[in-house]
Design a protein around this motif. Structure first.
Motif, mmCIF file in Angstrom:
data_model
loop_
_atom_site.group_PDB
_atom_site.id
_atom_site.type_symbol
_atom_site.label_atom_id
_atom_site.label_comp_id
_atom_site.label_asym_id
_atom_site.label_seq_id
_atom_site.Cartn_x
_atom_site.Cartn_y
_atom_site.Cartn_z
ATOM 1 N N ARG A 1 33.958 40.124 33.595
ATOM 2 C CA ARG A 1 35.403 40.424 33.564
ATOM 3 C C ARG A 1 35.913 40.917 34.928
ATOM 4 N NH1 ARG A 1 34.387 37.979 28.890
ATOM 5 N NH2 ARG A 1 33.531 39.329 27.274
ATOM 6 N N LYS A 2 35.156 41.811 35.530
ATOM 7 C CA LYS A 2 35.607 42.423 36.780
ATOM 8 C C LYS A 2 35.800 41.406 37.902
ATOM 9 C CE LYS A 2 34.320 46.204 39.938
ATOM 10 N NZ LYS A 2 33.370 47.328 40.121
ATOM 11 N N PRO A 3 34.836 40.516 38.177
ATOM 12 C CA PRO A 3 35.050 39.529 39.251
ATOM 13 C C PRO A 3 36.262 38.644 39.000
ATOM 14 C CG PRO A 3 32.729 39.616 38.665
ATOM 15 C CD PRO A 3 33.465 40.417 37.624
ATOM 16 N N LEU A 4 36.481 38.260 37.723
ATOM 17 C CA LEU A 4 37.610 37.387 37.430
ATOM 18 C C LEU A 4 38.935 38.115 37.625
ATOM 19 C CD1 LEU A 4 37.640 34.420 36.499
ATOM 20 C CD2 LEU A 4 38.342 35.258 34.262
ATOM 21 N N LEU A 5 38.994 39.377 37.219
ATOM 22 C CA LEU A 5 40.225 40.143 37.392
ATOM 23 C C LEU A 5 40.524 40.357 38.873
ATOM 24 C CD1 LEU A 5 42.487 41.589 35.888
ATOM 25 C CD2 LEU A 5 41.135 43.681 35.976
ATOM 26 N N VAL A 6 39.497 40.654 39.662
ATOM 27 C CA VAL A 6 39.694 40.812 41.102
ATOM 28 C C VAL A 6 40.147 39.496 41.719
ATOM 29 C CG1 VAL A 6 38.534 41.264 43.290
ATOM 30 C CG2 VAL A 6 38.082 42.742 41.318
ATOM 31 N N ALA A 7 39.517 38.379 41.311
ATOM 32 C CA ALA A 7 39.901 37.070 41.849
ATOM 33 C C ALA A 7 41.350 36.736 41.518
ATOM 34 C CB ALA A 7 38.966 35.990 41.306
ATOM 35 N N SER A 8 41.759 37.027 40.296
ATOM 36 C CA SER A 8 43.148 36.750 39.921
ATOM 37 C C SER A 8 44.112 37.588 40.758
ATOM 38 C CB SER A 8 43.358 37.026 38.430
ATOM 39 O OG SER A 8 43.287 38.411 38.139
ATOM 40 N N SER A 9 43.753 38.842 41.020
ATOM 41 C CA SER A 9 44.606 39.715 41.821
ATOM 42 C C SER A 9 44.699 39.231 43.268
ATOM 43 C CB SER A 9 44.074 41.149 41.783
ATOM 44 O OG SER A 9 44.058 41.650 40.461
ATOM 45 N N VAL A 10 43.614 38.683 43.779
ATOM 46 C CA VAL A 10 43.635 38.144 45.147
ATOM 47 C C VAL A 10 44.606 36.964 45.221
ATOM 48 C CG1 VAL A 10 42.271 36.927 46.891
ATOM 49 C CG2 VAL A 10 41.331 38.954 45.757
ATOM 50 N N PHE A 11 44.581 36.096 44.212
ATOM 51 C CA PHE A 11 45.528 34.976 44.192
ATOM 52 C C PHE A 11 46.958 35.478 44.032
ATOM 53 C CE2 PHE A 11 41.803 32.279 43.395
ATOM 54 C CZ PHE A 11 42.128 31.172 44.174
ATOM 55 N N ALA A 12 47.152 36.548 43.242
ATOM 56 C CA ALA A 12 48.488 37.133 43.114
ATOM 57 C C ALA A 12 48.971 37.659 44.457
ATOM 58 C CB ALA A 12 48.466 38.252 42.080
ATOM 59 N N LEU A 13 48.091 38.342 45.174
ATOM 60 C CA LEU A 13 48.434 38.879 46.489
ATOM 61 C C LEU A 13 48.838 37.762 47.439
ATOM 62 C CD1 LEU A 13 48.478 41.292 48.466
ATOM 63 C CD2 LEU A 13 46.035 40.880 48.873
#
Length: 436
Positions: A66-78
């Motif tokens: 879960r954690k890597p996917l949430l971080v990855a999604s936030s990077v794309f949001a940024l």
């Protein structure tokens, strides 16, 4: 900090930037030279990207954690916020929208799934519903607070060298950086058992699509409900994307509209929550199909009124009335979907429902954008409202419940606890505790 509080903090940080951008999302491209039709194309890009990534990314959270996917999604949001902030051409706005589509596809569920997994692992499964319900409240408050903050930033215009409508994107990017940092600090999970599952998840995607197609083909009521999603996805573009544009036309200023849309959006979400809370009262007197028909017809009628009124007060009143039934309709619609499938196929059907909404929304963005450009924004809103209302008769289609399905009424409490909205009526995990 307790697990539940960590979950709520991360949930609030996830939705606060989204709330900030709601008032100005449609206004910024128009101020920078795009036509309304081109704005429709920009919106469509996001929907198309989510459509193609919805199922292929379905197993990533199980495979990678879960954690890597949430971080990855936030990077794309940024990345998306940064490109939006400085975009001045159709190509760059489309690129920002595509990045947002990747963000939305990856973001659909890993945080909730992490909370459920960790709560069950801690032996406190009975507290899951409370945590998820509280997260729905946090989400609403975060969106409302963000809308007020976004409108306030436009009114304040603190950076004179940068246009007022672009400022909320810079602040949203800063908040996302903070979210990534807190995610790294607060989320803890054991990913030792997940190694090697990614390739298997990718291979299972075609089978999942075929299973979903077979389920839909054998259930007439489910086909009708998915068809409802086509009308909803198309029509929602009207009040979600064209309200700021219509308001700016009436006021004669995009900046003034951006300032007003902050508190207006916040109030609309508060009214929407109250409307969802009234659903159990409605269902005590009328059947679920009857309530659904009335809600979608009322919503369509109010969107038509938004296109016909000539003053800001009338427009805002119709907008509030539209949102008064928005979350209520989402809760009932999602519950009816749940009632047509058994537990073993529920996730697949929910994914298909989300996939139906995305292309319909993309089509609506393009068609309504062309109407607004060639004729008027008012006409585009009238068409959107009519399309929404046309979904009403589909709620009367009856099927033959399969063995193992649960009556929709018994599931109402679950849908309401999650906040009422369906994904793109409400973004939610497509799978329960074992999904993204």
């Amino acid at each position: 900090m307790t697990l539940r509080r960590k979950f709520w903090v991360l949930t609030g940080l996830r939705w606060l930037p989204t709330g900030m951008l709601i008032p100005i999302y449609a206004l910024l491209p128009l101020e920078r030279g795009l036509s309304i039709a081109e704005l429709g194309a920009v919106v469509a890009v996001q929907g198309i990207v989510v459509l193609f990534l919805e199922l292929p990314t379905g197993g990533f959270a199980d495979s990678l954690g879960r954690k890597p996917l949430l971080v990855a999604s936030s990077v794309f949001a940024l990345a998306s916020y940064g490109v939006f902030a400085f975009a001045h051409s159709l190509g760059w706005f489309m690129a920002a929208s595509a990045l947002a589509g990747v963000f939305r596809a990856l973001d659909s569920g890993p945080l909730n799934a992490w909370y459920v997994d960790e709560t069950i692992a801690a032996g406190a499964g009975e507290t899951v519903a409370t945590g998820i319900s509280g997260a729905g409240t946090v989400t609403g408050l975060a969106i409302a607070s963000g809308a007020v903050l976004g409108g306030g930033l436009v009114a304040w215009h603190p950076v004179a060298a940068f246009d007022a409508l672009g400022t909320p994107y810079l602040v949203a990017a800063a908040l996302t950086l903070f979210q990534i940092t807190l995610t790294a600090l607060l989320m803890h999970e054991d990913r030792s058992a997940r190694a090697g599952k990614l390739f298997a998840s990718i291979l299972q995607t075609p089978r999942g699509i075929l299973d979903g197609a077979r389920i839909v083909a054998g259930n007439r009521a489910l086909r009708a409900l998915l068809a409802v999603g086509l009308f909803l996805g198309f029509g929602m573009v009207g009040f979600e994307q064209f309200m700021p544009i219509r308001l700016s036309e009436i006021l004669g200023s995009a900046d003034s509209a951006g300032t007003m849309m902050g508190p207006v959006s916040a109030a609309a979400w508060g009214i929407s929550a109250a409307g969802a809370a009234a659903v159990p009262l409605l269902l005590r007197r009328w059947s679920m199909p009857a309530v659904s028909m009335v809600l979608v017809a009322c919503q369509g009628a109010m969107v038509v009124v938004m296109g016909l009124v000539a003053g800001p007060l009338g427009l805002m009143a119709a907008f509030f009335a539209t949102y008064a039934v928005h979350s209520a309709l989402g809760a009932v619609y999602e519950t009816m979907l749940h009632g047509e499938v058994d537990a073993g196929h529920r996730a697949t059907v929910l994914s298909l429902a989300s996939m139906v909404l995305q292309p319909a929304g993309s089509l609506g963005a393009v068609v309504l954008g062309l109407l607004a450009t060639g004729a008027s924004t008012g006409l585009a809103l009238v068409v959107a409202g009519i399309v929404l209302a046309l979904a009403a008769p589909l709620f009367l289609v009856k099927g033959r419940p399969s063995a193992g399905t649960e009556p929709a009424g018994r599931l109402l409490e679950t849908a309401g606890a999650s906040g009422g909205r369906a994904p793109e009526l409400r973004e939610r995990p497509k799978r329960a505790s074992g999904s993204r």
